[in-house]
Design a protein around this motif. Structure first.
Motif, PDB file in Angstrom:
ATOM      1  N   ALA A   5      79.998  82.841   5.801  1.00 19.98           N
ATOM      2  CA  ALA A   5      80.411  81.487   6.185  1.00 19.98           C
ATOM      3  C   ALA A   5      79.406  80.869   7.156  1.00 19.98           C
ATOM      4  CB  ALA A   5      81.796  81.540   6.807  1.00 19.98           C
ATOM      5  N   HIS A   6      78.886  81.750   8.056  1.00 17.02           N
ATOM      6  CA  HIS A   6      77.889  81.232   8.989  1.00 17.02           C
ATOM      7  C   HIS A   6      76.614  80.830   8.257  1.00 17.02           C
ATOM      8  CE1 HIS A   6      75.698  80.768  12.752  1.00 17.02           C
ATOM      9  NE2 HIS A   6      74.714  81.546  12.251  1.00 17.02           N
ATOM     10  N   ALA A   7      76.290  81.638   7.226  1.00 19.47           N
ATOM     11  CA  ALA A   7      75.083  81.308   6.459  1.00 19.47           C
ATOM     12  C   ALA A   7      75.302  80.120   5.558  1.00 19.47           C
ATOM     13  CB  ALA A   7      74.648  82.523   5.639  1.00 19.47           C
ATOM     14  N   SER A   8      76.555  79.820   5.293  1.00 21.87           N
ATOM     15  CA  SER A   8      76.851  78.698   4.383  1.00 21.87           C
ATOM     16  C   SER A   8      77.712  77.697   5.122  1.00 21.87           C
ATOM     17  CB  SER A   8      77.547  79.204   3.119  1.00 21.87           C
ATOM     18  OG  SER A   8      76.777  80.217   2.499  1.00 21.87           O
ATOM     19  N   ASP A   9      77.129  77.117   6.136  1.00 26.00           N
ATOM     20  CA  ASP A   9      77.897  76.155   6.927  1.00 26.00           C
ATOM     21  C   ASP A   9      78.267  74.926   6.125  1.00 26.00           C
ATOM     22  OD1 ASP A   9      77.773  77.803   9.122  1.00 26.00           O
ATOM     23  OD2 ASP A   9      75.893  76.891   9.859  1.00 26.00           O
ATOM     24  N   ASN A  10      77.582  74.728   5.002  1.00 25.77           N
ATOM     25  CA  ASN A  10      77.857  73.551   4.197  1.00 25.77           C
ATOM     26  C   ASN A  10      79.035  73.727   3.247  1.00 25.77           C
ATOM     27  OD1 ASN A  10      75.671  72.237   5.381  1.00 25.77           O
ATOM     28  ND2 ASN A  10      74.230  73.087   3.855  1.00 25.77           N
ATOM     29  N   LEU A  11      79.648  75.017   3.133  1.00 26.93           N
ATOM     30  CA  LEU A  11      80.787  75.238   2.228  1.00 26.93           C
ATOM     31  C   LEU A  11      82.006  74.489   2.741  1.00 26.93           C
ATOM     32  CD1 LEU A  11      80.526  79.060   1.413  1.00 26.93           C
ATOM     33  CD2 LEU A  11      79.917  77.124  -0.057  1.00 26.93           C
ATOM     34  N   PRO A  12      82.788  73.932   1.827  1.00 24.58           N
ATOM     35  CA  PRO A  12      84.004  73.226   2.266  1.00 24.58           C
ATOM     36  C   PRO A  12      85.051  74.194   2.779  1.00 24.58           C
ATOM     37  CG  PRO A  12      83.945  73.371  -0.120  1.00 24.58           C
ATOM     38  CD  PRO A  12      82.623  73.915   0.361  1.00 24.58           C
ATOM     39  N   LEU A  13      85.929  73.673   3.592  1.00 24.67           N
ATOM     40  CA  LEU A  13      87.031  74.499   4.067  1.00 24.67           C
ATOM     41  C   LEU A  13      87.978  74.828   2.915  1.00 24.67           C
ATOM     42  CD1 LEU A  13      87.869  72.735   7.449  1.00 24.67           C
ATOM     43  CD2 LEU A  13      86.664  74.920   7.098  1.00 24.67           C
ATOM     44  N   CYS A  14      88.513  76.058   2.974  1.00 21.31           N
ATOM     45  CA  CYS A  14      89.421  76.523   1.906  1.00 21.31           C
ATOM     46  C   CYS A  14      90.712  75.730   1.933  1.00 21.31           C
ATOM     47  CB  CYS A  14      89.708  78.001   2.068  1.00 21.31           C
ATOM     48  SG  CYS A  14      88.283  79.070   1.765  1.00 21.31           S
ATOM     49  N   GLN A  15      91.104  75.275   0.766  1.00 22.05           N
ATOM     50  CA  GLN A  15      92.407  74.644   0.582  1.00 22.05           C
ATOM     51  C   GLN A  15      93.420  75.691   0.099  1.00 22.05           C
ATOM     52  OE1 GLN A  15      92.726  71.415   1.480  1.00 22.05           O
ATOM     53  NE2 GLN A  15      90.543  71.466   2.017  1.00 22.05           N
ATOM     54  N   GLU A  16      94.696  75.320   0.077  1.00 25.28           N
ATOM     55  CA  GLU A  16      95.729  76.281  -0.330  1.00 25.28           C
ATOM     56  C   GLU A  16      95.557  76.751  -1.770  1.00 25.28           C
ATOM     57  OE1 GLU A  16      99.586  74.759   0.370  1.00 25.28           O
ATOM     58  OE2 GLU A  16      99.392  74.747   2.566  1.00 25.28           O
ATOM     59  N   THR A  17      94.911  75.922  -2.581  1.00 24.84           N
ATOM     60  CA  THR A  17      94.727  76.307  -3.987  1.00 24.84           C
ATOM     61  C   THR A  17      93.538  77.238  -4.173  1.00 24.84           C
ATOM     62  OG1 THR A  17      93.401  74.295  -4.347  1.00 24.84           O
ATOM     63  CG2 THR A  17      95.774  74.181  -4.839  1.00 24.84           C
ATOM     64  N   ALA A  40      94.884  86.746   3.175  1.00 26.43           N
ATOM     65  CA  ALA A  40      94.519  85.747   2.182  1.00 26.43           C
ATOM     66  C   ALA A  40      93.384  86.273   1.325  1.00 26.43           C
ATOM     67  CB  ALA A  40      94.124  84.443   2.865  1.00 26.43           C
ATOM     68  N   ILE A  41      93.517  86.152   0.024  1.00 24.52           N
ATOM     69  CA  ILE A  41      92.517  86.610  -0.933  1.00 24.52           C
ATOM     70  C   ILE A  41      91.985  85.389  -1.663  1.00 24.52           C
ATOM     71  CG2 ILE A  41      92.010  88.151  -2.854  1.00 24.52           C
ATOM     72  CD1 ILE A  41      92.917  89.596  -0.356  1.00 24.52           C
ATOM     73  N   PRO A  42      90.635  85.139  -1.618  1.00 23.98           N
ATOM     74  CA  PRO A  42      90.103  83.946  -2.294  1.00 23.98           C
ATOM     75  C   PRO A  42      90.229  84.066  -3.799  1.00 23.98           C
ATOM     76  CG  PRO A  42      88.328  85.349  -1.489  1.00 23.98           C
ATOM     77  CD  PRO A  42      89.603  85.932  -0.945  1.00 23.98           C
ATOM     78  N   GLN A  43      90.481  82.933  -4.448  1.00 29.79           N
ATOM     79  CA  GLN A  43      90.532  82.917  -5.898  1.00 29.79           C
ATOM     80  C   GLN A  43      89.162  83.229  -6.478  1.00 29.79           C
ATOM     81  OE1 GLN A  43      93.214  82.622  -7.624  1.00 29.79           O
ATOM     82  NE2 GLN A  43      94.748  81.487  -6.440  1.00 29.79           N
ATOM     83  N   ARG A  44      88.099  82.703  -5.810  1.00 31.43           N
ATOM     84  CA  ARG A  44      86.733  82.909  -6.278  1.00 31.43           C
ATOM     85  C   ARG A  44      85.854  83.149  -5.059  1.00 31.43           C
ATOM     86  NH1 ARG A  44      82.809  79.134  -8.037  1.00 31.43           N
ATOM     87  NH2 ARG A  44      84.323  77.485  -7.646  1.00 31.43           N
ATOM     88  N   GLN A  45      85.163  84.277  -5.076  1.00 30.62           N
ATOM     89  CA  GLN A  45      84.393  84.685  -3.903  1.00 30.62           C
ATOM     90  C   GLN A  45      83.284  83.673  -3.597  1.00 30.62           C
ATOM     91  OE1 GLN A  45      85.574  87.452  -2.537  1.00 30.62           O
ATOM     92  NE2 GLN A  45      84.249  87.395  -0.764  1.00 30.62           N
ATOM     93  N   GLY A  46      83.183  83.257  -2.301  1.00 34.79           N
ATOM     94  CA  GLY A  46      82.119  82.379  -1.853  1.00 34.79           C
ATOM     95  C   GLY A  46      82.280  80.927  -2.237  1.00 34.79           C
ATOM     96  N   SER A  47      83.488  80.517  -2.623  1.00 28.78           N
ATOM     97  CA  SER A  47      83.687  79.128  -3.032  1.00 28.78           C
ATOM     98  C   SER A  47      84.086  78.240  -1.867  1.00 28.78           C
ATOM     99  CB  SER A  47      84.750  79.048  -4.127  1.00 28.78           C
ATOM    100  OG  SER A  47      85.989  79.558  -3.654  1.00 28.78           O
ATOM    101  N   CYS A  48      84.565  78.821  -0.773  1.00 27.12           N
ATOM    102  CA  CYS A  48      85.000  78.023   0.372  1.00 27.12           C
ATOM    103  C   CYS A  48      84.939  78.881   1.615  1.00 27.12           C
ATOM    104  CB  CYS A  48      86.400  77.453   0.150  1.00 27.12           C
ATOM    105  SG  CYS A  48      87.681  78.736  -0.021  1.00 27.12           S
ATOM    106  N   SER A  49      85.185  78.277   2.716  1.00 24.03           N
ATOM    107  CA  SER A  49      85.163  79.004   3.992  1.00 24.03           C
ATOM    108  C   SER A  49      86.412  78.671   4.777  1.00 24.03           C
ATOM    109  CB  SER A  49      83.912  78.633   4.790  1.00 24.03           C
ATOM    110  OG  SER A  49      83.908  77.247   5.114  1.00 24.03           O
ATOM    111  N   GLY A  50      86.674  79.533   5.787  1.00 23.33           N
ATOM    112  CA  GLY A  50      87.801  79.261   6.663  1.00 23.33           C
ATOM    113  C   GLY A  50      89.118  79.778   6.134  1.00 23.33           C
TER     114      GLY A  50
END
Length: 1003
Positions: free
Chosen positions: A26-38, A57-67
């Protein structure tokens, strides 16, 4: 403590990975959007030793969002929601399911089988170690198949397992509905833990009980907390050559899961109208719904649907297959009429091109008569005759005469209305189109199968009999037959139709007694009831077992012309039969006869049957009711059965051979094989044989299902255990434990081969049952074989005369007393035609009892004045038991043998006799010689020849002169000289010595 440390380490490692992997990214990808509930979903970690867990919390897709949200402590591990609710992971609160979905709270349910649900797997194997690679590949194509409303097993010989793993946080259960009708399939349900160890289960929990055709049953097993791996496993055994009927499963429900994080949408064709539902309802007929519906939609006018359909179909034009005919009940005038009715629910259209209309009603005609045992009431109704009366159906009921009683039962041969104790229905596994239809329709002189909703419907006819009541005169006996059912039927089929005749005893389980495939000409079938119990007889007809919504084979029908049940408890009487009366009383009521007694035709009194006769069935009227037992058999004390007492006698060449078979009296067994099915499945045929003794009790027992049922369990349940065969000879099919992955050998298809003992004889045939000498090698000994003949009168589709068995006992002194049982090598199943079974029992006990004719005597030489006498068996020894060899004996004797003594004495006597005869003939010769000399002397005197009789001595005259011969010739020479006297000049000198002067005479 160790478990708590382990869980803490897991949580620590999870947090560490979260910090190392996610935070730097997340630090390396400061430009990633914040994770939404979906973008993520929640899961719980494993519970620790304190029963707590964490929500992560488990992301639906790895590296798609941050936070991603931070882990928080979760609910208690034993927490669960109520039925109709689910656990909302974001708030960790129970929330009601929305309309169009449902939830079981702490359970899951699988009732939609358009495909195999997630989490289930179907694994096919061919577990026979000798199977080929090609067969293994064939099994790889076998699977449990989803059929929309249910799941269907494979139909081949492969072993297919339906597997589902579930983790329970508390004790729970699993239940499912199933249909299991074919005993050519073994169906088992078992549970393993996460170590692949099978949980402890009873045989009733593991091995599923069969159901009747068209019947659904529910099976439930309790589950322990933790991981449970559920197995539904089927294995087909194609022994009869018939395709097996698959196992069906639906409505699998598991209770005891920790939580449900989501609700299940209602499957198509169902709906849930209100929030918080724990189940979904079926859409009504002519309505439909999609997946997750909260209500159903009505079909357009030109379309239709059945209950639970997900879509509507176009209504077809009406054809002859959409209506059927019925016979109206008799009216007050005693008339009936043929009417035509549309198959309900009606889905076809009449007012379209090519459609047909209902045919007009038939003319009114006279009603058929009432069935026997009934009488006509008000010209329209048939009522049963009152107790103690009888009727043939055409006349009023009459009381039975004195000395008789009514013959109770059912006799249905006219079918204007359905009898009150017969019900009809229609059933289909996959749909409910025919639930409200009649499976059978009356048709005057017969009852026939109806149209049904589709061709694979089960058209069911059921007759309930509350029990059996024996006639009064035989009430005190213990008969082997309590009643019998006989029906006459025929089938007319163009497809693969099948008629099943089934029986349910004491409402335990329904079993197929017999079945018929394809078209069958009009014929009769009889089944004998051997126990007094309530029973339900069922006829089920299926036009084809292939699922189809269209009706193509409505003209394929089965017709039953008559059904007769004897001794029914609530039956009526069509006639009366004689019964026994008390001696000396006229017109008294009937009394029971003691066991083994018949009713005398002259006095109506009970008389005991003669020795070695038995009473046949329920017929005890007249001396003819006592039938003689077969050869080599005797009757028991009750004269109810004939049996062998293990003894047998036979006269062979003026010698009586006596046998003692008591060493063979206990049950003998033989397991032949192995045999293999078309796919290589190994199986055995096991035969149990009760040969003789035991006062006629049938002690050969064969059972179905698993073999680990204890004998105690069998004995306690024998009265109601429908898969329990007790007879003289029975057969079971055994699947070995190492053949198909079964942990215990399985027994199936148990049948009786010998219910009646016909007799024992050395003849080759008895009462229509024959021995086939070509099946076994000929005996090398001269002792005749003894044949035991048996029969099982139960008729089958392939054996119209029932089954028979022949056990050949052969004397073989090289065998033990128990000997060895074998079956023909040419017919490893024990039979070549499927109806007559042959066995060879070689044993030393099958040899006759030893007698004096089985040994001979040997006398020894005289040694030291003593002679020994020995007794030895004739070789080979072909006898057993009986008398023993006499002991060795000794007797004094002389050196000179007796024969020598007689020889010497006889020789001495002959020598004395010869000397005496020599002397006698010598003296006689001398006298003749003297007479001859006198004659010669008288012829040489100088006087005239005297008369012949004066020149010799008279007979008896003494010779006073001594004759001395100087040269005495032989007697033969002298005779020759006399004969040649006139021709020759021979002379001889004879010196005569007398008292006068001596003289010489020359001649």
């Amino acid at each position: 403590m160790a478990r708590g440390i382990r869980c803490f380490l897991c949580y620590f490692l999870y947090c560490l990975s979260y910090i190392i992997c996610i935070r730097p990214r997340a630090h390396a990808s400061d430009n990633l959007p914040l994770c939404q509930e979906t973008d993520y979903y929640y899961e719980y970690t494993e519970c620790d030793s304190t029963g707590s867990r964490w929500r992560v919390a488990i992301p639906q897709r790895q590296g798609s969002c941050s936070g991603l949200p931070e882990p928080v402590r979760g609910t208690d591990c034993t927490f669960s929601c109520e039925a109709g609710e689910f656990l909302e992971m974001s708030t960790q609160q129970c929330t009601a399911c929305a309309a169009g979905s449902y939830s079981l709270g702490s359970g899951v349910r699988f009732d939609q089988w358009d495909s195999i649900p997630s989490g289930f797997s179907s694994v096919a194997t061919f577990m026979d170690t000798g199977s080929l690679a090609e067969e293994t590949q064939t099994c790889n194509r076998s699977s449990w198949t989803p059929q929309g409303t249910h799941l269907e097993s494979n139909r081949d010989e492969c072993t297919v397992s339906l597997v589902y793993a579930v983790h329970l946080m508390k004790q729970g259960s699993v239940s499912f509905d199933y249909q299991y009708t074919d005993n050519n399939i073994f169906f088992e349900f078992f549970i393993q833990n996460d170590q692949c160890q099978e949980m402890d289960q009873t045989a009733e929990q593991k091995w599923i009980k069969p159901t009747s055709n068209g019947e659904w049953a529910t099976h439930m097993v309790n589950l322990k907390s933790g991981t449970n791996i559920l197995y539904w496993r089927t294995t087909g055994i194609l022994l009869s050559g018939k395709a097996v009927k698959p196992v069906l499963i639906k409505n699998i429900q598991i209770e005891g899961v920790a939580y449900t994080s989501e609700c299940f949408p209602c499957r198509p064709g169902t709906f849930s109208k209100v929030p918080g539902s724990s189940s979904c309802d079926l859409c009504l007929r002519n309505t439909y719904s999609a997946k997750g519906a909260s209500s159903c939609t009505s079909c357009p006018e030109n379309q239709y649907s059945e209950e639970g359909w997900a879509e509507c179909k176009e209504r077809p034009p009406c054809t002859e297959k959409d209506y059927f005919q019925i016979h109206t009940p008799c009216d007050s005038d005693g008339k009936t009429q043929t009417l035509y009715r549309w198959v309900e629910p009606k889905v076809c259209l009449e007012n379209v091109t090519g459609a047909v209309s209902l045919p007009p009603s038939g003319e009114r005609e006279d009603c058929p008569p009432c069935n026997p045992g009934f009488y006509t009431h008000n010209s329209s109704t048939c009522l049963p005759c009152p107790p103690g009366t009888f009727s043939d159906g055409t006349a009023d009921c009459k009381p039975c005469p004195a000395g008789t009683e009514p013959s109770l039962g059912y006799q249905y041969k006219w079918w204007n209305v359905l009898p009150s104790n017969i019900k009809t229905s229609c059933f289909n596994v996959g749909n409910s189109k025919c639930d409200d239809m009649n499976g059978w329709e009356v048709a005057g002189d017969h009852i026939r199968s109806s149209i049904g909703g589709s061709d694979n419907d089960y058209l069911i006819l059921n007759l309930r009999v509350p029990g059996f009541k024996l006639p009064t005169s035989v009430a005190g006996m213990t008969p082997s037959e309590f009643g019998r059912i006989t029906f006459v039927f025929e089938t007319i089929c163009s497809a693969d139709c099948e008629l099943y005749f089934m029986m349910d005893v004491n409402r335990k389980s329904t079993n197929v007694v017999e079945s018929w495939e394809g078209s069958k000409s009009r014929q009769s079938y009889t089944h004998i009831m051997t126990k007094n119990a309530s029973v339900s007889f069922t006829w089920a007809f299926q036009r084809t077992n292939k699922a189809s919504d269209a009706r193509q084979y409505v003209n394929d029908v089965v017709k039953i012309y008559s059904i007769t049940v004897t001794n029914a408890l609530d039956g009526v009487a069509s006639s009366c039969h004689a019964c026994a009366l008390v001696s000396g009383q006229t017109g008294s009521s009937c009394v029971p006869c003691p066991a083994g007694h018949y009713i005398d035709t002259d006095t109506n009194q009970c008389q005991e049957c003669p020795p070695n006769t038995f009473l046949s069935g329920h017929h005890i009227y007249g001396r003819d009711a006592c039938q003689p037992c077969g050869p080599g058999s005797k009757s028991n004390k009750e004269h109810s059965v004939c049996f062998s007492d293990c003894s047998f006698s036979h006269v062979d060449q003026n010698r009586t051979l006596t046998y003692d078979f008591r060493a063979l009296s206990s049950v003998g067994s033989i397991m032949n094989g192995p045999s293999f099915t078309s796919k290589g499945t190994k199986y055995y045929h096991q035969f149990n044989i009760s040969l003789c003794g035991t006062e006629g009790r049938k002690e050969a027992i064969c059972t179905d299902n698993v073999t680990d049922l204890s004998n105690k369990d069998l004995q306690s349940e024998s009265a109601d255990f429908t898969n329990y065969v007790e007879t003289f000879v029975c057969q079971s099919t055994i699947i070995p434990a190492d053949g198909r992955g079964f942990r215990a050998a399985l027994s199936s298809q148990s049948i009786s081969l010998a219910d009646t003992f016909l007799g024992a004889t050395v003849d080759k045939s008895l009462d229509g049952v024959s021995v086939r000498p070509d099946l076994f090698r000929e005996s090398p000994h001269k002792v005749p074989d003894v044949h035991f003949f048996y029969r099982s009168p139960q008729v089958t589709a392939s054996c119209e005369g029932g089954r028979a068995a022949v056990i050949t006992l052969r004397c073989n002194p090289e065998r033990s007393e128990r000997g060895e049982l074998t079956v023909p090598s040419a017919c490893p199943a024990g039979t070549c035609d499927g109806c007559t079974f042959h066995f060879l029992w070689e044993s030393s006990s099958a040899c006759p009892i030893c007698t004096e004719e089985d040994f001979h005597t040997i006398e020894g030489a005289c040694k030291g004045g003593v002679q020994e006498t020995l007794h030895v068996w004739n070789e080979p020894k072909l006898c057993t038991k009986g008398m023993s060899l006499p002991a060795k004996t000794s007797a004094p004797c002389e050196a000179i043998a007796l024969w020598l003594k007689f020889g010497i004495g006889g020789g001495a006597f002959m020598a004395v006799l010869l000397i005496f005869l020599t002397c006698y003939f010598w003296k006689k010769n001398k006298r003749l010689e003297y007479k001859y000399s006198r004659l010669v002397m008288s012829t040489n005197k100088d006087c005239e020849l005297p008369a012949a009789d004066s020149c010799a001595l008279d007979e008896g005259e003494e010779n006073e002169d001594d004759v001395v011969y100087s040269n005495t010739p032989s007697l033969l020479g002298k005779l020759k000289a006399i004969a040649s006297k006139g021709d020759r000049n021979d002379s001889e000198s004879v010196q005569l010595k007398s008292s006068k002067a001596e003289r010489w005479v020359w001649g």
